[in-house]
Design a protein around this motif. Structure first.
Motif, mmCIF file in Angstrom:
data_model
loop_
_atom_site.group_PDB
_atom_site.id
_atom_site.type_symbol
_atom_site.label_atom_id
_atom_site.label_comp_id
_atom_site.label_asym_id
_atom_site.label_seq_id
_atom_site.Cartn_x
_atom_site.Cartn_y
_atom_site.Cartn_z
ATOM 1 N N LYS A 20 0.875 -1.161 0.000
ATOM 2 C CA LYS A 20 0.000 0.000 0.000
ATOM 3 C C LYS A 20 0.918 1.218 0.000
ATOM 4 C CE LYS A 20 -3.584 -2.169 2.793
ATOM 5 N NZ LYS A 20 -4.262 -2.149 4.091
ATOM 6 N N GLY A 21 0.489 2.272 -0.673
ATOM 7 C CA GLY A 21 1.321 3.460 -0.705
ATOM 8 C C GLY A 21 0.514 4.726 -0.549
ATOM 9 N N ARG A 22 1.196 5.756 -0.087
ATOM 10 C CA ARG A 22 0.570 7.081 -0.020
ATOM 11 C C ARG A 22 1.666 8.124 -0.204
ATOM 12 N NH1 ARG A 22 1.095 5.610 5.302
ATOM 13 N NH2 ARG A 22 1.875 7.215 6.707
ATOM 14 N N PHE A 23 1.273 9.254 -0.767
ATOM 15 C CA PHE A 23 2.226 10.329 -1.012
ATOM 16 C C PHE A 23 2.338 11.221 0.213
ATOM 17 C CE2 PHE A 23 0.801 9.143 -5.272
ATOM 18 C CZ PHE A 23 2.024 8.926 -5.881
ATOM 19 N N ASN A 29 7.838 18.091 -11.029
ATOM 20 C CA ASN A 29 9.109 18.210 -11.752
ATOM 21 C C ASN A 29 10.328 18.292 -10.844
ATOM 22 O OD1 ASN A 29 7.753 18.293 -14.310
ATOM 23 N ND2 ASN A 29 7.251 20.429 -13.841
ATOM 24 N N GLU A 30 10.173 18.016 -9.540
ATOM 25 C CA GLU A 30 11.308 18.114 -8.627
ATOM 26 C C GLU A 30 11.461 16.913 -7.702
ATOM 27 O OE1 GLU A 30 11.153 21.736 -6.386
ATOM 28 O OE2 GLU A 30 10.944 22.978 -8.187
ATOM 29 N N ARG A 31 10.385 16.595 -6.957
ATOM 30 C CA ARG A 31 10.539 15.622 -5.879
ATOM 31 C C ARG A 31 9.197 14.972 -5.534
ATOM 32 N NH1 ARG A 31 13.770 15.477 -0.622
ATOM 33 N NH2 ARG A 31 12.189 15.338 0.983
ATOM 34 N N ILE A 32 9.273 13.663 -5.250
ATOM 35 C CA ILE A 32 8.118 12.899 -4.785
ATOM 36 C C ILE A 32 8.585 12.086 -3.585
ATOM 37 C CG2 ILE A 32 6.430 11.115 -5.346
ATOM 38 C CD1 ILE A 32 6.951 11.851 -8.337
ATOM 39 N N VAL A 33 7.844 12.177 -2.497
ATOM 40 C CA VAL A 33 8.141 11.365 -1.316
ATOM 41 C C VAL A 33 6.897 10.537 -1.037
ATOM 42 C CG1 VAL A 33 8.821 11.343 1.106
ATOM 43 C CG2 VAL A 33 9.670 13.165 -0.404
ATOM 44 N N GLN A 34 7.102 9.225 -0.885
ATOM 45 C CA GLN A 34 5.971 8.352 -0.631
ATOM 46 C C GLN A 34 6.327 7.307 0.432
ATOM 47 O OE1 GLN A 34 5.007 6.076 -4.219
ATOM 48 N NE2 GLN A 34 7.072 6.396 -4.930
ATOM 49 N N VAL A 35 5.296 6.830 1.112
ATOM 50 C CA VAL A 35 5.437 5.734 2.062
ATOM 51 C C VAL A 35 4.872 4.497 1.372
ATOM 52 C CG1 VAL A 35 4.655 4.766 4.250
ATOM 53 C CG2 VAL A 35 5.241 7.172 4.101
ATOM 54 N N VAL A 36 5.626 3.419 1.419
ATOM 55 C CA VAL A 36 5.185 2.147 0.862
ATOM 56 C C VAL A 36 5.155 1.147 2.014
ATOM 57 C CG1 VAL A 36 5.704 0.313 -0.783
ATOM 58 C CG2 VAL A 36 6.230 2.689 -1.363
ATOM 59 N N GLU A 37 3.985 0.544 2.240
ATOM 60 C CA GLU A 37 3.837 -0.434 3.321
ATOM 61 C C GLU A 37 3.746 -1.834 2.729
ATOM 62 O OE1 GLU A 37 0.742 -1.701 6.874
ATOM 63 O OE2 GLU A 37 0.425 0.177 5.808
ATOM 64 N N PHE A 38 4.693 -2.688 3.124
ATOM 65 C CA PHE A 38 4.713 -4.073 2.670
ATOM 66 C C PHE A 38 3.853 -4.912 3.598
ATOM 67 C CE2 PHE A 38 8.649 -2.191 1.218
ATOM 68 C CZ PHE A 38 8.765 -2.659 -0.086
ATOM 69 N N GLU A 39 2.934 -5.700 3.022
ATOM 70 C CA GLU A 39 2.084 -6.588 3.809
ATOM 71 C C GLU A 39 2.690 -7.983 3.815
ATOM 72 O OE1 GLU A 39 -1.991 -6.574 2.603
ATOM 73 O OE2 GLU A 39 -2.130 -4.391 2.686
ATOM 74 N N SER A 40 2.972 -8.488 5.011
ATOM 75 C CA SER A 40 3.495 -9.846 5.148
ATOM 76 C C SER A 40 3.311 -10.300 6.580
ATOM 77 C CB SER A 40 4.982 -9.880 4.786
ATOM 78 O OG SER A 40 5.499 -11.191 4.947
ATOM 79 N N PHE A 45 9.793 -9.085 6.332
ATOM 80 C CA PHE A 45 9.341 -8.532 5.056
ATOM 81 C C PHE A 45 8.299 -7.428 5.220
ATOM 82 C CE2 PHE A 45 10.538 -12.927 3.692
ATOM 83 C CZ PHE A 45 11.622 -12.550 2.923
ATOM 84 N N ALA A 46 7.775 -7.253 6.421
ATOM 85 C CA ALA A 46 6.705 -6.286 6.658
ATOM 86 C C ALA A 46 7.282 -4.942 7.099
ATOM 87 C CB ALA A 46 5.755 -6.822 7.726
ATOM 88 N N GLY A 47 6.490 -3.903 6.911
ATOM 89 C CA GLY A 47 6.876 -2.594 7.420
ATOM 90 C C GLY A 47 6.710 -1.497 6.399
ATOM 91 N N GLU A 48 6.986 -0.284 6.855
ATOM 92 C CA GLU A 48 6.863 0.899 6.003
ATOM 93 C C GLU A 48 8.245 1.369 5.546
ATOM 94 O OE1 GLU A 48 2.784 3.034 7.541
ATOM 95 O OE2 GLU A 48 4.695 3.981 8.000
ATOM 96 N N MET A 49 8.341 1.650 4.277
ATOM 97 C CA MET A 49 9.563 2.174 3.677
ATOM 98 C C MET A 49 9.234 3.553 3.116
ATOM 99 S SD MET A 49 11.625 0.633 0.385
ATOM 100 C CE MET A 49 10.206 0.753 -0.706
ATOM 101 N N ILE A 50 10.150 4.478 3.241
ATOM 102 C CA ILE A 50 9.979 5.800 2.639
ATOM 103 C C ILE A 50 10.847 5.864 1.389
ATOM 104 C CG2 ILE A 50 10.337 8.280 2.921
ATOM 105 C CD1 ILE A 50 9.743 7.898 5.890
#
Length: 96
Positions: A20-23, A29-40, A45-50
């Motif tokens: 799952k992800g959210r911005f 045109n410069e920068r995107i920061v998002q959180v990606v949550e791995f389901e396991s 293997f689980a957790g949130e990555m920025i």
């Protein structure tokens, strides 16, 4: 499709990765920061990555730099690199 048809094992199930992800930030045109949550069910293997994507204009087009923080410890760098490369290839096809 049988498991032997997959080159890597999935982290959510034998042959799938669910995220799952959210911005958090979007600067066009410069920068995107998002959180990606791995389901396991497996905590390695689980957790949130920025993920921080920085876009830099160059004469040939755009250089995309991706910095990943808090990558779950069970995700091998080689597998992560393959996934990011595939994502960048898909982005290039979409934007060209």
């Amino acid at each position: 499709m049988s498991r032997k048809d997959h080159s890597t094992q999935g982290k959510t199930s034998d042959d799938a990765d669910v995220v799952k992800g959210r911005f958090l930030e979007f600067s066009p045109n410069e920068r995107i920061v998002q959180v990606v949550e791995f389901e396991s069910e497996d905590p390695v293997f689980a957790g949130e990555m920025i993920m921080t994507w920085t876009l830099t204009a160059v004469p040939e087009g755009t250089t995309v730099t991706i910095v990943c923080e808090n990558v779950p410890e069970g995700i091998r760098k080689e597998d992560h690199d393959v996934g990011l490369k595939s994502t960048l290839q898909n982005l290039a096809v979409y934007t060209e």
